[in-house]
Motif scaffolding. Structure first.
Motif, mmCIF file in Angstrom:
data_model
loop_
_atom_site.group_PDB
_atom_site.id
_atom_site.type_symbol
_atom_site.label_atom_id
_atom_site.label_comp_id
_atom_site.label_asym_id
_atom_site.label_seq_id
_atom_site.Cartn_x
_atom_site.Cartn_y
_atom_site.Cartn_z
ATOM 1 N N LEU A 109 33.844 76.146 106.544
ATOM 2 C CA LEU A 109 32.847 75.243 105.987
ATOM 3 C C LEU A 109 31.590 75.970 105.519
ATOM 4 O O LEU A 109 30.986 75.575 104.516
ATOM 5 N N LEU A 110 31.196 77.023 106.220
ATOM 6 C CA LEU A 110 29.912 77.659 105.944
ATOM 7 C C LEU A 110 30.027 78.961 105.168
ATOM 8 O O LEU A 110 29.024 79.540 104.785
ATOM 9 N N GLY A 111 31.241 79.444 104.960
ATOM 10 C CA GLY A 111 31.458 80.505 103.995
ATOM 11 C C GLY A 111 31.301 81.926 104.475
ATOM 12 O O GLY A 111 31.578 82.858 103.736
ATOM 13 N N SER A 112 30.841 82.151 105.701
ATOM 14 C CA SER A 112 30.729 83.520 106.208
ATOM 15 C C SER A 112 31.234 83.562 107.639
ATOM 16 O O SER A 112 31.316 82.530 108.314
ATOM 17 N N GLU A 113 31.572 84.755 108.096
ATOM 18 C CA GLU A 113 32.120 84.896 109.441
ATOM 19 C C GLU A 113 31.108 84.504 110.515
ATOM 20 O O GLU A 113 31.473 84.016 111.570
ATOM 21 N N GLN A 114 29.835 84.736 110.232
ATOM 22 C CA GLN A 114 28.794 84.364 111.195
ATOM 23 C C GLN A 114 27.604 83.776 110.457
ATOM 24 O O GLN A 114 27.136 84.337 109.475
ATOM 25 N N THR A 115 27.120 82.659 110.935
ATOM 26 C CA THR A 115 26.013 81.936 110.299
ATOM 27 C C THR A 115 24.859 81.818 111.279
ATOM 28 O O THR A 115 25.046 81.468 112.440
ATOM 29 N N THR A 116 23.659 82.111 110.802
ATOM 30 C CA THR A 116 22.461 81.920 111.614
ATOM 31 C C THR A 116 21.940 80.504 111.420
ATOM 32 O O THR A 116 21.867 80.010 110.299
ATOM 33 N N ASN A 132 29.639 70.810 102.488
ATOM 34 C CA ASN A 132 30.326 71.310 103.679
ATOM 35 C C ASN A 132 29.345 71.601 104.816
ATOM 36 O O ASN A 132 29.665 71.396 105.999
ATOM 37 N N THR A 133 28.155 72.081 104.464
ATOM 38 C CA THR A 133 27.133 72.314 105.479
ATOM 39 C C THR A 133 26.724 71.001 106.130
ATOM 40 O O THR A 133 26.586 70.908 107.355
ATOM 41 N N LEU A 134 26.540 69.965 105.318
ATOM 42 C CA LEU A 134 26.206 68.644 105.855
ATOM 43 C C LEU A 134 27.319 68.126 106.767
ATOM 44 O O LEU A 134 27.043 67.524 107.814
ATOM 45 N N LEU A 135 28.551 68.356 106.384
ATOM 46 C CA LEU A 135 29.674 67.914 107.215
ATOM 47 C C LEU A 135 29.666 68.634 108.564
ATOM 48 O O LEU A 135 29.895 68.004 109.604
ATOM 49 N N TYR A 136 29.403 69.940 108.546
ATOM 50 C CA TYR A 136 29.374 70.682 109.803
ATOM 51 C C TYR A 136 28.260 70.170 110.703
ATOM 52 O O TYR A 136 28.468 69.937 111.903
ATOM 53 N N VAL A 137 27.076 69.995 110.138
ATOM 54 C CA VAL A 137 25.941 69.531 110.945
ATOM 55 C C VAL A 137 26.206 68.127 111.481
ATOM 56 O O VAL A 137 25.895 67.820 112.634
ATOM 57 N N ARG A 191 17.784 67.720 108.189
ATOM 58 C CA ARG A 191 16.974 67.041 109.191
ATOM 59 C C ARG A 191 17.875 66.399 110.247
ATOM 60 O O ARG A 191 19.070 66.185 110.020
ATOM 61 N N TYR A 192 17.265 66.042 111.372
ATOM 62 C CA TYR A 192 18.042 65.467 112.468
ATOM 63 C C TYR A 192 18.692 64.153 112.064
ATOM 64 O O TYR A 192 19.745 63.791 112.591
ATOM 65 N N ASP A 193 18.099 63.434 111.108
ATOM 66 C CA ASP A 193 18.689 62.163 110.668
ATOM 67 C C ASP A 193 19.803 62.350 109.644
ATOM 68 O O ASP A 193 20.372 61.379 109.149
ATOM 69 N N GLY A 194 20.139 63.599 109.321
ATOM 70 C CA GLY A 194 21.250 63.882 108.418
ATOM 71 C C GLY A 194 20.865 64.031 106.966
ATOM 72 O O GLY A 194 21.727 64.320 106.122
ATOM 73 N N PHE A 244 18.797 68.321 95.429
ATOM 74 C CA PHE A 244 19.367 68.108 96.766
ATOM 75 C C PHE A 244 18.365 67.470 97.736
ATOM 76 O O PHE A 244 18.767 66.956 98.782
ATOM 77 N N ASN A 245 17.085 67.526 97.408
ATOM 78 C CA ASN A 245 16.064 67.021 98.332
ATOM 79 C C ASN A 245 16.337 65.589 98.754
ATOM 80 O O ASN A 245 16.562 64.708 97.895
ATOM 81 N N ASP A 246 16.338 65.355 100.066
ATOM 82 C CA ASP A 246 16.470 64.020 100.664
ATOM 83 C C ASP A 246 17.856 63.399 100.496
ATOM 84 O O ASP A 246 18.057 62.240 100.871
ATOM 85 N N ARG A 247 18.803 64.136 99.936
ATOM 86 C CA ARG A 247 20.169 63.598 99.813
ATOM 87 C C ARG A 247 20.877 63.667 101.163
ATOM 88 O O ARG A 247 20.437 64.341 102.090
ATOM 89 N N SER A 248 21.989 62.989 101.261
ATOM 90 C CA SER A 248 22.773 62.977 102.497
ATOM 91 C C SER A 248 24.227 62.725 102.136
ATOM 92 O O SER A 248 24.564 62.541 100.953
ATOM 93 N N LEU A 249 25.099 62.676 103.143
ATOM 94 C CA LEU A 249 26.510 62.418 102.879
ATOM 95 C C LEU A 249 26.747 60.992 102.383
ATOM 96 O O LEU A 249 27.810 60.698 101.847
ATOM 97 N N GLY A 250 25.760 60.129 102.545
ATOM 98 C CA GLY A 250 25.880 58.761 102.021
ATOM 99 C C GLY A 250 25.091 58.532 100.758
ATOM 100 O O GLY A 250 25.175 57.459 100.146
#
Length: 206
Positions: free
Chosen positions: A67-74, A183-188, A108-111, A142-148
């Motif tokens: 999902l995040l594209g690299s072997e290790q993500t910070t 994909n980042t949003l899905l992981y979070v 953000r915590y609200d997604g 992308f600002n303020d967008r979400s999976l919905g």
């Protein structure tokens, strides 16, 4: 010859000492400059007044290459009064048109998205480099967008029936970035609470 050798030896010792002193004297300054540059990037996505912790040190390493594209993500975590505010992930688009594209994605915590920034790429000048904020305002879409918002099925470029614009002559770059942000949003979404946990590692953490 002995005198010449002594003179050369003295200069060699003096030069080495000067280099060592300069390295020691500038090391802390370089480290602080690098820290400040990172903070500036984080605060561009998560305003400084919205957090009261040190996001540079409040981090975890996770492993979710699918999902995040690299072997290790910070993951940088923002909190206020010990409550979660946002995470910033160093996502990677492995299949940009001209190579990998590295992103900072703030969720953000609200997604909702705090924003996205391109931190490095090798895209074609004048075409794919329009993802840079100093080249166009595309990344601000992308600002303020979400999976919905837009709906999950609309997380694509308009040429593919999605919500986001593509560039004339350069569809691959925006298409892959949109997919990476989704994909980042899905992981979070799936690991939100674990990402903020101070004690336990997030799923897939290294």
């Amino acid at each position: 010859m002995l005198i010449a050798a002594l003179i050369l030896g003295t200069f060699a010792v003096a030069g080495t000492s000067l280099v060592s002193f300069t390295h020691v004297a500038t090391k802390d300054r370089i480290a602080e400059n690098e820290r400040q540059a990172l903070l500036d990037s984080l605060y561009a996505l998560v305003p400084a007044e919205s957090v009261d912790n040190d996001m540079v040190t409040d981090t975890i390493q996770i492993q979710a290459p699918d999902l995040l594209g690299s072997e290790q993500t910070t993951v940088y975590r923002g909190r206020k009064l010990e409550q979660p505010v946002a995470t910033v992930l160093t996502s990677v688009v492995p299949n940009g048109y001209s190579g990998p594209i590295k992103l900072l994605v703030a969720v953000r915590y609200d997604g909702t998205l705090g924003g996205v920034r391109i931190i490095s790429h090798k895209e074609t000048p004048g075409l794919g480099d329009k993802v840079e904020e100093n080249r166009s305002d595309w990344v601000y879409s992308f600002n303020d967008r979400s999976l919905g918002d837009p709906p999950l099925e609309k997380w694509g470029v308009k040429r593919d029936g999605g919500y986001f614009d593509q560039f004339t002559g350069a569809t691959i770059t925006p298409r892959t970035i949109v997919n990476s942000v989704k994909n980042t949003l899905l992981y979070v979404r799936d690991h939100k609470d674990a990402l903020y946990d101070r004690q336990a590692s997030a799923p897939g953490a290294g």
